[in-house]
Structure formats: C-alpha cells, structure tokens
Write an enzyme that holds these catalytic residues in place. Structure first.
Site, PDB file in Angstrom:
ATOM      1  N   GLY A 208       0.817  -1.218   0.000  1.00 52.46           N
ATOM      2  CA  GLY A 208       0.000   0.000   0.000  1.00 52.46           C
ATOM      3  C   GLY A 208       0.840   1.252   0.000  1.00 52.46           C
ATOM      4  O   GLY A 208       2.052   1.196  -0.251  1.00 52.46           O
ATOM      5  N   ASN A 209       0.213   2.362   0.241  1.00 60.98           N
ATOM      6  CA  ASN A 209       0.950   3.638   0.327  1.00 60.98           C
ATOM      7  C   ASN A 209       0.280   4.516   1.381  1.00 60.98           C
ATOM      8  O   ASN A 209      -0.756   4.170   1.933  1.00 60.98           O
ATOM      9  CB  ASN A 209       1.016   4.325  -1.041  1.00 60.98           C
ATOM     10  N   ARG A 210       0.903   5.664   1.639  1.00 64.86           N
ATOM     11  CA  ARG A 210       0.484   6.478   2.779  1.00 64.86           C
ATOM     12  C   ARG A 210      -0.544   7.559   2.440  1.00 64.86           C
ATOM     13  O   ARG A 210      -0.785   8.439   3.244  1.00 64.86           O
ATOM     14  CB  ARG A 210       1.698   7.167   3.403  1.00 64.86           C
ATOM     15  N   SER A 211      -1.128   7.518   1.267  1.00 61.66           N
ATOM     16  CA  SER A 211      -2.074   8.585   0.920  1.00 61.66           C
ATOM     17  C   SER A 211      -3.258   8.601   1.903  1.00 61.66           C
ATOM     18  O   SER A 211      -3.888   7.577   2.160  1.00 61.66           O
ATOM     19  CB  SER A 211      -2.604   8.357  -0.499  1.00 61.66           C
ATOM     20  N   ALA A 275      -3.636   7.907  -5.100  1.00 57.82           N
ATOM     21  CA  ALA A 275      -2.311   7.331  -5.305  1.00 57.82           C
ATOM     22  C   ALA A 275      -2.535   5.883  -5.734  1.00 57.82           C
ATOM     23  O   ALA A 275      -2.852   5.018  -4.916  1.00 57.82           O
ATOM     24  CB  ALA A 275      -1.509   7.400  -4.017  1.00 57.82           C
TER      25      ALA A 275
END
Ligand code: CTP
Length: 406
Positions: A208-211, A275
């Site tokens: 995943g990502n931090r958006s 994102a």
C-alpha cells in the site's frame, strides 16, 4: 482567529449547530451565536453560551445599550447561518430586520454563508429558489443542501451538511472570500478518485501507500459546495462521506480502475487524486503465506498496473476534462516544473496538479501547496493553505481552463 457570527434558524437541524460551534471554536475562532427565537425551541441558549463563551440574544431589544443589532454585524469576519430555513432565507432576501439575526445580516460587511436545511418540497419551491437566487446575486454564498436522510423517514435534497464539512467550507470563505464557493459547477458531474490503493499479496497482506485521501475529500466537498454532482471513488479511506456525496469504496488499483471508468462515462470532469499503485504482486496467494512453510516467499514478483489516467485520456469525450496529480522532485534532469510539464504532455491530461515533494513528507498533513499546469501552458500557483482552500484554488484553475467546459 476570526470573529464569526453563527446564525441559527429554527429547524430541527439546529441541533447540529452546537457541534458546528464546537468545531469553529476548536479551530480557534471567536464565535457569537445569534439564534432566531424559534431556534431556541430546538436548542437552549445555555448550550450556545457555554460552548461559545459569549452571550446569546435573539431580539434587537436585548441588551439595548450595546446596540447589538449594528455592532455584531459590523465587527464580524464571517456570518454563517446554519441551518438556514425557508423562512429565514425569505426574510433575508426581503431585507427584513425583525430580529437580531436579520438585522445583523443587514449590517454585515463581511462574507455571508447560508447553509440551507428544509424539506425537499420547501427547497424546490419557486419562492425559495427565487430567494436563493436573490441572495446569491447580492454576493452571499448559499450552499446547495446535501442529499440524504431528512427529518422523518424520507430522503432527498434538503439535508444539512455535517458540521465538519461546514467548518471546513467556512475556512475557505474566511481565507479566499465568498467567490471561492460560487456556483460555477452547478449542473456539472464530477468524478474524483482519492486515497491509496492496496495490492493484495495474500488474504491478509497488501502493498500500500500512505495517501490519506484528504485532498480528494476536500476537492469533493468544495465541488459539491460549488454545485456539482460528485462521485468519490475512494481507495481505503475511512472518513465519512464529505457533504453527503456518493462514495464508491474500492481496494485495489484494478477495482479503482473499473469504478472510475464506470463513473467517468457520464462525467464532465474527472480528477485522479488517488495514489494508484504502479505495480501489483504478479500472484496473489489463495491462503496466508506462512513462515517456515514449503512455500515461504523470498521475494515478491511485481507486474505493472494499467495507467488509469492514460486510459481516461484515451476515452475522453468532447468537452470532458481530465485532471491528473503528480508528486515531483527536482533533479539533474530538470526542476519540478520541467518534470511536471513533461508528464502533462506524456499523459495527455488537460490539467496536472503538481505537488513539490522535494522537501520531504507530505502525506497526512493538514495543509498543502500545489501548482496547476494547464495543457495550454498556463501555470497557476496555489499557495500553502488548508486542503479545502487549496481545493478551491484547483477548481478555480479547472473552471478557468479556456479549453475546458468550465
Ligand atoms: N495514476 C493512474 N494509474 C496508475 C498510476 C497513476 O491513474 N496506475 C494517476 C494518479 O492518480 C495521478 C497520476 O496518474 O493522477 C500520477 O502519475 P504517475 O505517473 O503515477 O506519477 P508517478 O508515479 O510519480 O510517475 P513517474 O514514476 O512516471 O514519475
């Protein structure tokens, strides 16, 4: 710190004004509550006095030596009427001064925001619509009501937006003025993707990502406030739907892709603020990957995800605007703007919203600062501000785009 007059009309939604008052004082504002007499049948003056720390009066005959009906309006930085009932809109449009709130509206030099709440029939009645048009023509902001559950079992347009939405929009008007919430998106359909996708590795793990999704949330809230019909395709964001807009929850890039294409078919503007993972694991284990097992992984094979933005550009209808986001840093090859210009051309988007991430961490911050590039070369800097204020600046650039439908 700003001085806000919170006018409260006499509708059942008045109960939400106590929470709005709390949200405004928590943002550091000095709030003076001016309810109508009928508002006090729903919420007691003691509640407003305790939460605001200021006295509460409804009539011009209260506290006559203070000449409150003149001074309160003159000294305000913003008058926010929440909820604005059909009766209050009618009295304001007629220029009446038969209680302290309407007298305050006549003496205010500052921006005025009405947040209507009433039954759908009352909102749609030509008398109310004429009053709204009159108030808007005079420069007041009259927010469109949210669509949703009303008092009783019915639902439709007429619902008061949640206090967090109204507080965020009040901040937009305090910072950027009443034109920041003009109705230039009325009748437009807008699709916004927000959040960060999760690419599954097995039933419990993902890449995943931090958006945080908050810039997309702000874009949706401000677009709805400016009259648009908004769909928010939200990848892994827990926050409540902004301004009652329709949220389509998705998980992976593939789910986001399907949802965005479905919703974009009827949209005038598509904004890809999400994102989206560029890569996903090539295989997704059907059962949980276990350490020490025969199948214990030592690496993850990645395959490229389709670029949804590029696909949207390829499928773009005449008049439809496609807006991309880009996080860029300067390097030996060029500065942030040079990279952004190249990306705009490469992707073929109408507008690119550029975040300069050279300075480091941007995720989850309350403020943002962007530059909007248009395909015709126009560069619009949107200075550092809370994300809703930045959202208003981005919509200004979208509606000003000479090639656009705005
Ligand atoms: N985007 C998309 N589909 C993807 C990846 C990104 O639609 N599979 C969209 C994002 O929503 C955003 C824009 O494309 O609007 C970001 O462009 P992208 O090329 O992903 O930026 P970077 O990852 O920074 O690209 P590069 O590594 O090429 O600089």
């Amino acid at each position: 710190m700003s001085r806000i007059v919170l006018g409260v009309g006499g509708g059942v939604a008045a109960y939400k004004s106590a929470l709005l008052l709390r949200a405004l004082t928590e943002r550091g504002h000095d709030v003076r509550v001016v309810p109508t007499a009928s508002a006090l049948r729903f919420v007691g003056a003691a509640t407003f006095e305790a939460l605001s720390g200021n006295p509460v009066a409804t009539e011009v005959w209260d506290d006559v030596p203070e000449v409150a009906h003149v001074r309160i309006g003159q000294m305000a930085d913003l008058v926010l009427v929440n909820p604005a009932t059909a009766d209050l809109l009618a009295r304001a449009a007629a220029g009446r001064a038969d209680d302290l709130l309407t007298a305050t509206l006549l003496t205010a030099h500052c921006p005025v925001v009405f947040v209507p709440a009433m039954h759908t029939e009352m909102w749609l009645h030509p008398a109310t619509q004429d009053n709204v048009a009159t108030l808007r023509r005079r420069g007041a902001v009259v927010l469109p009501p949210a669509v949703g559950r009303l008092t009783g079992p019915d639902s439709g347009p007429g619902r008061l937006p949640e206090p967090a939405d109204v507080a965020a929009l009040a901040e937009v008007v305090l910072t950027a003025g009443a034109p920041a919430l003009r109705q230039d998106l009325a009748g437009r359909r807008v699709v916004i993707s927000a959040g960060g996708t999760r690419e599954p590795l097995d039933p419990v793990r993902f890449l995943g990502n931090r958006s945080s999704g908050m810039q997309g949330w702000a874009l949706a809230r401000v677009a709805a406030a400016r009259g648009a019909e908004v769909v928010l395709v939200a990848a892994n964001v827990e926050a409540p739907a902004p301004f009652g807009v329709r949220v389509v929850p998705v998980g992976s890039a593939e789910e986001l892709r399907t949802a965005v294409h479905t919703e974009a078919a009827a949209a005038d503007v598509v904004v890809m603020a999400a994102a989206v993972a560029d890569f996903r694991p090539g295989t997704v284990a059907a059962s949980k990957l276990k350490k020490g097992s025969a199948g214990e992984p030592t690496s993850v094979d990645l395959v490229r995800n389709p670029d949804v933005l590029v696909e949207l550009v390829a499928a773009r209808r005449a008049g439809q605007r496609v807006v991309g986001f880009a996080a860029e840093t300067g390097d030996a090859e060029g500065d942030v703007l040079a990279h952004a210009r190249a990306k705009l051309a490469r992707k073929g988007v109408d507008l690119l919203v550029v975040n300069d991430v050279s300075a480091g961490q941007v995720f989850g911050r309350a403020d943002n600062e962007v530059t909007v590039l248009a395909a015709d070369g126009t560069v619009t800097p949107v200075p550092a501000a809370p994300k809703d204020v930045v959202a208003a600046g981005i919509w200004d650039a979208v509606t000003a785009d000479p090639t656009g439908s705005g």
